[in-house]
Design a protein around this motif. Structure first.
Motif, short mmCIF file in Angstrom:
data_model
loop_
_atom_site.label_atom_id
_atom_site.label_comp_id
_atom_site.label_asym_id
_atom_site.label_seq_id
_atom_site.Cartn_x
_atom_site.Cartn_y
_atom_site.Cartn_z
N SER A 204 1.54 18.49 -6.62
CA SER A 204 0.50 18.26 -5.60
C SER A 204 0.21 16.78 -5.45
O SER A 204 0.06 16.28 -4.33
CB SER A 204 -0.79 19.01 -5.97
OG SER A 204 -0.58 20.40 -5.95
N LYS A 205 0.13 16.08 -6.58
CA LYS A 205 -0.14 14.63 -6.53
C LYS A 205 0.98 13.88 -5.80
O LYS A 205 0.73 13.03 -4.96
CB LYS A 205 -0.29 14.08 -7.95
CG LYS A 205 -1.62 14.44 -8.60
CD LYS A 205 -1.73 13.78 -9.97
CE LYS A 205 -3.09 14.10 -10.59
NZ LYS A 205 -3.24 13.48 -11.92
N THR A 206 2.22 14.24 -6.15
CA THR A 206 3.38 13.58 -5.51
C THR A 206 3.40 13.86 -4.01
O THR A 206 3.60 12.94 -3.19
CB THR A 206 4.69 14.07 -6.14
OG1 THR A 206 4.65 13.83 -7.55
CG2 THR A 206 5.88 13.34 -5.54
N LEU A 207 3.19 15.13 -3.66
CA LEU A 207 3.18 15.52 -2.24
C LEU A 207 2.04 14.82 -1.50
O LEU A 207 2.23 14.30 -0.39
CB LEU A 207 3.04 17.03 -2.11
CG LEU A 207 2.98 17.60 -0.69
CD1 LEU A 207 4.26 17.27 0.08
CD2 LEU A 207 2.77 19.12 -0.72
N GLY A 208 0.85 14.79 -2.12
CA GLY A 208 -0.30 14.16 -1.48
C GLY A 208 -0.09 12.68 -1.24
O GLY A 208 -0.37 12.16 -0.16
N ARG A 209 0.42 11.98 -2.26
CA ARG A 209 0.67 10.54 -2.09
C ARG A 209 1.74 10.29 -1.03
O ARG A 209 1.66 9.33 -0.26
CB ARG A 209 1.13 9.94 -3.43
CG ARG A 209 -0.01 9.83 -4.46
CD ARG A 209 0.52 9.52 -5.84
NE ARG A 209 -0.53 9.54 -6.84
CZ ARG A 209 -0.31 9.64 -8.14
NH1 ARG A 209 0.94 9.71 -8.61
NH2 ARG A 209 -1.32 9.65 -8.99
N GLY A 210 2.75 11.16 -1.00
CA GLY A 210 3.79 11.03 0.03
C GLY A 210 3.22 11.19 1.42
O GLY A 210 3.58 10.43 2.33
N LEU A 211 2.31 12.17 1.60
CA LEU A 211 1.69 12.39 2.91
C LEU A 211 0.86 11.18 3.33
O LEU A 211 0.91 10.74 4.48
CB LEU A 211 0.81 13.64 2.89
CG LEU A 211 1.52 14.99 2.95
CD1 LEU A 211 0.52 16.12 2.74
CD2 LEU A 211 2.23 15.16 4.28
N VAL A 212 0.08 10.64 2.39
CA VAL A 212 -0.78 9.48 2.70
C VAL A 212 0.07 8.28 3.11
O VAL A 212 -0.26 7.57 4.08
CB VAL A 212 -1.66 9.13 1.48
CG1 VAL A 212 -2.40 7.80 1.73
CG2 VAL A 212 -2.67 10.24 1.22
N LYS A 213 1.17 8.04 2.38
CA LYS A 213 2.03 6.91 2.71
C LYS A 213 2.77 7.12 4.03
O LYS A 213 3.03 6.17 4.77
CB LYS A 213 3.04 6.68 1.59
CG LYS A 213 2.43 6.11 0.32
CD LYS A 213 3.51 5.93 -0.75
CE LYS A 213 2.92 5.38 -2.04
NZ LYS A 213 3.95 5.25 -3.11
N ALA A 214 3.13 8.37 4.30
CA ALA A 214 3.96 8.66 5.47
C ALA A 214 3.17 8.66 6.77
O ALA A 214 3.72 8.32 7.83
CB ALA A 214 4.66 10.00 5.30
N MET A 215 1.88 9.03 6.74
CA MET A 215 1.14 9.25 7.98
C MET A 215 1.04 8.02 8.88
O MET A 215 1.16 8.15 10.10
CB MET A 215 -0.25 9.81 7.69
CG MET A 215 -0.24 11.30 7.34
SD MET A 215 0.85 12.30 8.39
CE MET A 215 0.03 12.14 9.98
N PRO A 216 0.79 6.79 8.36
CA PRO A 216 0.78 5.63 9.27
C PRO A 216 2.09 5.47 10.04
O PRO A 216 2.09 5.16 11.22
CB PRO A 216 0.53 4.44 8.33
CG PRO A 216 -0.18 5.03 7.16
CD PRO A 216 0.41 6.40 6.99
N ARG A 217 3.20 5.72 9.33
CA ARG A 217 4.51 5.61 10.00
C ARG A 217 4.69 6.74 11.02
O ARG A 217 5.23 6.52 12.11
CB ARG A 217 5.63 5.68 8.96
CG ARG A 217 5.64 4.49 8.00
CD ARG A 217 6.68 4.67 6.92
NE ARG A 217 6.60 3.60 5.93
CZ ARG A 217 7.30 3.57 4.80
NH1 ARG A 217 8.15 4.56 4.54
NH2 ARG A 217 7.17 2.58 3.95
#
Length: 315
Positions: A204-217
């Protein structure tokens, strides 16, 4: 018993009518799917400079404005025009297509010239700026919604007036819920990522951090897609309606594009459908860019000439 028979017959008739409306709504919605994708891509770009707590309220305001566009303005006008002045519908659509092409070309001009429309930090968007942002989104939605509703109307043109009315009302609600439901999910995806990142699970942590980083792009890509969509849809509206039954002024451009699309479709095997669609889309986008650039140039030249004339008069 006779009364009960009549009631049963009416109930069957009503059920059949509801089934017909449902089936026709499905056909009309599917026919307008391309413009629905564009509407979904265009809207999130208006929320790029908005604070997180204002995202959903603004999406709600735009969605309410979209439903108002469809039911109060577009639906009555489209039904009346199709009933009494069908030749005027293509002209109205071309005006909307030109405006959409202008919007897309204007955004490209701002990007090239460095005059960005939104340079504020998200937290600094004022109520006045928010109001202007919502108004701009609803204005753009008006054009896209008009295209959606007219495409849907064309699909059910053989139905009776009241059936058309019922079908288009259902289409208006279904399309609005789909578009702004997806938009709300897109703009809140980073918040979902933050919630996931706070959980104990490593996945969940990995997925969450990935979503946060990906959303601006993702939002940056959506902004580009939205601009291209404005040019594509605007150009397509112009191409199709230049040779429509109501106008018939210059039918050959779209006939040529459509002919080559069919040639590509038939000659490219399994990829024929995709390549043919891409060719049609590219041609539409080029037309939208050219028309939009002409409008942008005219609108930028006119103020300059007026300013120069005023300065000359002052001297």
């Amino acid at each position: 018993m006779g009364l009960l028979d009549d009631i049963a017959a009416l109930a069957k008739l009503a059920a059949a009518s509801i089934d017909d409306v449902g089936a026709a709504t499905g056909r009309a919605t599917a026919k307008a799917a391309g413009v629905v994708v564009d509407d979904t891509a265009v809207t999130p770009q208006y929320l790029r400079s908005v604070a997180a707590q204002r995202e959903l309220p603004i999406v709600k305001k735009i969605a309410i404005g979209s439903i108002r566009n469809k039911l109060v303005f577009i639906l009555p006008a489209a039904l009346l025009l199709s009933q009494f002045l069908p030749w005027l519908l293509p002209i109205v659509l071309m005006i909307g297509g030109t405006y959409l092409a202008y919007e897309g070309a204007e955004k490209i001009w701002h990007k090239i010239s460095g005059h960005s429309e939104q340079t504020l930090v998200a937290a600094e968007v004022s109520p006045e700026a928010e109001k202007k942002l919502v108004a701009g989104a609803i204005r753009t939605d008006l054009i896209l919604s008009a295209e959606i509703m007219v495409i849907a109307l064309d699909e059910v043109a053989d139905e009776t007036f009241w059936s058309r009315l019922a079908i288009l009302v259902v289409v208006a609600f279904v399309i609005t819920i789909i578009v702004y439901g997806i938009v709300a999910a897109i703009v809140k995806m980073d918040d979902v990522g933050l919630r996931l990142a706070e959980r104990d699970s490593g996945f969940s942590k990995t997925l969450g951090r990935g979503l946060v980083k990906a959303m601006p792009r993702v939002l940056a890509v959506i902004s580009v897609v939205g601009t291209v969509a404005m040019l594509w849809v605007g150009g397509h509206i112009l191409l199709v309606n230049l040779g429509a039954d109501g106008t018939g002024w210059i039918p050959w451009p779209y006939e040529w594009v459509h002919h080559l699309e069919v040639v590509i479709h038939d000659g490219a095997g399994a990829l024929g459908g995709t390549l043919g669609w891409l060719f049609n889309t590219l041609c539409s986008a080029v037309v939208g860019l050219v028309v939009g650039a002409i409008v942008v140039a005219v609108l930028h030249l006119l103020p300059s000439r007026k300013k120069k004339s005023a300065e000359a008069a002052a001297h």
